[in-house]
Design a protein around this motif. Structure first.
Motif, PDB file in Angstrom:
ATOM      1  N   MET A 103      19.730  39.538  43.807  1.00 63.36           N
ATOM      2  CA  MET A 103      20.381  39.950  42.475  1.00 63.36           C
ATOM      3  C   MET A 103      21.590  41.245  42.595  1.00 63.36           C
ATOM      4  N   GLU A 104      22.790  41.083  42.134  1.00 62.33           N
ATOM      5  CA  GLU A 104      23.891  41.803  42.364  1.00 62.33           C
ATOM      6  C   GLU A 104      24.382  42.388  41.083  1.00 62.33           C
ATOM      7  N   HIS A 105      24.735  43.726  40.899  1.00 68.61           N
ATOM      8  CA  HIS A 105      25.165  44.508  39.907  1.00 68.61           C
ATOM      9  C   HIS A 105      26.672  44.485  40.248  1.00 68.61           C
ATOM     10  N   ILE A 106      27.578  44.140  39.524  1.00 73.25           N
ATOM     11  CA  ILE A 106      28.930  44.368  39.703  1.00 73.25           C
ATOM     12  C   ILE A 106      29.496  45.269  38.332  1.00 73.25           C
ATOM     13  N   THR A 107      29.666  46.409  38.920  1.00 71.89           N
ATOM     14  CA  THR A 107      30.013  47.658  37.497  1.00 71.89           C
ATOM     15  C   THR A 107      31.351  47.358  36.904  1.00 71.89           C
ATOM     16  N   SER A 108      32.407  46.900  37.936  1.00 68.51           N
ATOM     17  CA  SER A 108      33.729  46.490  37.353  1.00 68.51           C
ATOM     18  C   SER A 108      34.457  45.936  38.244  1.00 68.51           C
ATOM     19  N   THR A 109      35.543  45.199  37.616  1.00 65.77           N
ATOM     20  CA  THR A 109      36.470  44.727  38.547  1.00 65.77           C
ATOM     21  C   THR A 109      37.940  45.091  38.208  1.00 65.77           C
ATOM     22  N   PRO A 110      39.053  45.316  39.062  1.00 67.67           N
ATOM     23  CA  PRO A 110      40.304  45.657  38.443  1.00 67.67           C
ATOM     24  C   PRO A 110      41.122  44.771  37.689  1.00 67.67           C
ATOM     25  N   THR A 111      41.615  45.179  36.972  1.00 65.50           N
ATOM     26  CA  THR A 111      42.489  44.444  36.128  1.00 65.50           C
ATOM     27  C   THR A 111      43.941  44.304  36.833  1.00 65.50           C
ATOM     28  N   ILE A 112      44.165  42.731  36.918  1.00 64.19           N
ATOM     29  CA  ILE A 112      45.437  42.605  37.591  1.00 64.19           C
ATOM     30  C   ILE A 112      46.507  42.045  36.761  1.00 64.19           C
ATOM     31  N   LYS A 113      47.570  42.087  36.846  1.00 66.58           N
ATOM     32  CA  LYS A 113      48.727  41.287  36.082  1.00 66.58           C
ATOM     33  C   LYS A 113      48.920  39.938  36.637  1.00 66.58           C
ATOM     34  N   THR A 114      48.859  38.943  35.917  1.00 66.40           N
ATOM     35  CA  THR A 114      48.953  37.670  36.657  1.00 66.40           C
ATOM     36  C   THR A 114      50.212  37.352  37.141  1.00 66.40           C
ATOM     37  N   PRO A 115      50.430  36.376  37.746  1.00 64.37           N
ATOM     38  CA  PRO A 115      51.916  36.217  38.598  1.00 64.37           C
ATOM     39  C   PRO A 115      52.631  35.473  37.653  1.00 64.37           C
ATOM     40  N   ALA A 116      53.841  35.985  37.504  1.00 64.24           N
ATOM     41  CA  ALA A 116      54.867  35.279  36.680  1.00 64.24           C
ATOM     42  C   ALA A 116      55.175  33.915  36.749  1.00 64.24           C
ATOM     43  N   GLU A 117      54.976  33.252  38.162  1.00 67.08           N
ATOM     44  CA  GLU A 117      55.088  31.836  38.533  1.00 67.08           C
ATOM     45  C   GLU A 117      54.150  30.972  37.723  1.00 67.08           C
ATOM     46  N   ARG A 118      53.040  31.664  37.278  1.00 74.45           N
ATOM     47  CA  ARG A 118      52.070  30.797  36.359  1.00 74.45           C
ATOM     48  C   ARG A 118      52.083  30.925  34.868  1.00 74.45           C
TER      49      ARG A 118
END
Length: 133
Positions: free
Chosen positions: A1-16
């Motif tokens: 089991m793995e507890h992931i406390t948070s992931t960074p927010t990223i801005k999505t690429p303008a190409e998509r």
């Protein structure tokens, strides 16, 4: 089991994407399942490019009001608590309305996303108009 406390927010690429769209990756595709899960937040008017998924895509709307459109001109208005399943290979787009944000959890099995051209402002305006008539 793995507890992931948070992931960074990223801005999505303008190409998509058109407009401001932000992603928190929940699960990156990895052996053996190749499952990708992300929380995607669209500001008003923001949307994906046209795209398709080799194995389909499921969207669970968590907040706001949005639109999901297909190449045949079908447009679905979606809101929090609703789920949309996009079949394998279907070219589609999704995003917020022009006045409200929308957030969804997107799930895709495998890495088979084919990104295509942007949804034009005219196509977006037509999608909005189809929901008010």
């Amino acid at each position: 089991m793995e507890h992931i406390t948070s992931t960074p927010t990223i801005k999505t690429p303008a190409e998509r994407f058109t407009g401001d769209v932000y992603l928190n990756l929940i699960e990156a595709p990895a052996e053996p399942a190749h499952l990708a899960i992300g929380l995607v937040r669209f500001t008003p008017g923001a949307r994906t490019n046209w795209h398709s998924h080799a194995n389909g895509q499921t969207l669970y709307i968590t907040d706001g009001i949005g639109l999901v459109g297909t190449r045949d001109g079908h447009v679905m208005r979606v809101s929090a608590g609703q789920t949309v399943k996009c079949p394998a290979g279907e070219e589609h787009w999704h995003g917020a309305t022009d006045t409200t944000l929308m957030a969804h959890i997107a799930t895709v099995v495998g890495d088979g996303t084919t990104w295509l051209e942007p949804v034009t402002d005219e196509q977006f305006a037509q999608a909005l108009a189809s929901q008010t008539s």
